[in-house]
Design a protein around this motif. Sequence first.
Motif, PDB file in Angstrom:
ATOM      1  N   TYR A  82      28.093  84.933  13.761  1.00  0.00           N
ATOM      2  CA  TYR A  82      27.695  84.178  12.575  1.00  0.00           C
ATOM      3  C   TYR A  82      26.236  83.775  12.691  1.00  0.00           C
ATOM      4  N   THR A  83      25.627  83.461  11.555  1.00  0.00           N
ATOM      5  CA  THR A  83      24.251  82.981  11.511  1.00  0.00           C
ATOM      6  C   THR A  83      24.260  81.461  11.546  1.00  0.00           C
ATOM      7  N   ASP A  84      23.487  80.884  12.487  1.00  0.00           N
ATOM      8  CA  ASP A  84      23.527  79.444  12.717  1.00  0.00           C
ATOM      9  C   ASP A  84      22.127  78.857  12.698  1.00  0.00           C
ATOM     10  N   SER A 141      25.953  82.336   5.988  1.00  0.00           N
ATOM     11  CA  SER A 141      26.338  82.185   7.396  1.00  0.00           C
ATOM     12  C   SER A 141      26.857  83.483   8.010  1.00  0.00           C
ATOM     13  N   SER A 142      27.189  84.460   7.193  1.00  0.00           N
ATOM     14  CA  SER A 142      27.464  85.845   7.648  1.00  0.00           C
ATOM     15  C   SER A 142      28.497  85.929   8.767  1.00  0.00           C
ATOM     16  N   PRO A 164      17.037  80.393  11.777  1.00  0.00           N
ATOM     17  CA  PRO A 164      18.408  80.872  11.969  1.00  0.00           C
ATOM     18  C   PRO A 164      18.520  81.786  13.183  1.00  0.00           C
ATOM     19  N   THR A 177      21.519  84.281  15.411  1.00  0.00           N
ATOM     20  CA  THR A 177      22.840  84.913  15.362  1.00  0.00           C
ATOM     21  C   THR A 177      23.595  84.596  16.644  1.00  0.00           C
TER      22      THR A 177
END
Length: 228
Positions: free
Chosen positions: A85-87, A43-44, A96, A98
Amino acid sequence: MKKSFLALLLLGASAGAASAQVEIGLKLSPSVTYLRADSPSGSSFQNEKSKLSLGGGLVVDYFFGQNYAFSTGLWLTGKGGSVSYTDITSPTNATPVTRTQKIGLQYLEVPVSVKLFTNDIATDTKLYFQIGGSAGALIGGRLDGEKRSTDPANNQETEAVKRFILPDAAALVGAGVEYQLGQSTKVFGGLSYHRGLVNIDKYFDKTRGIKDVSIKNNEIALDLGIKF
């Protein structure tokens, strides 16, 4: 014997009351706040930008020695910053994306700390060092400048403040200069660092099912005040 012992106790209490001194004042604290974001690599989550905030409130210094004081008060404090975050927007769309989210939070805080003062380094001027912590309660919040936010996964609208837990706590260290203007009036200025200890997020874990996300407050404040 009993009368002598009672007299000694009264004398000690009187001496303690005489040596104890309480100084009450007000402070204004412009600050730079940011968020420490962490998560599993998928998720970064990471901090993006800091935020300028303004806080302040009541300062109470209770001296238990000539150069030592227990310091508390009641502060209104702004915190927050931007995180990315990565969603994955929905189960049917696995692509995904960002996202960046600007978070603004407002807390009512009670500090619990000790101040250590030097002897005069110049006429009526002392240095002080502060160490301790603070406990706060969330009283307001905004996401991207709005009080309400729409969840990108299900398009449901909720209050922004409900995405965060109510309590917060921070470690506090600071230092500054205090100058005596008159018999009981002092002005002070210093810098303080407030490191958040509590994960304030409850949305990503409970609502979105993104586990092990941690978002914590950080603040660097310029403390300017007067004591009476």
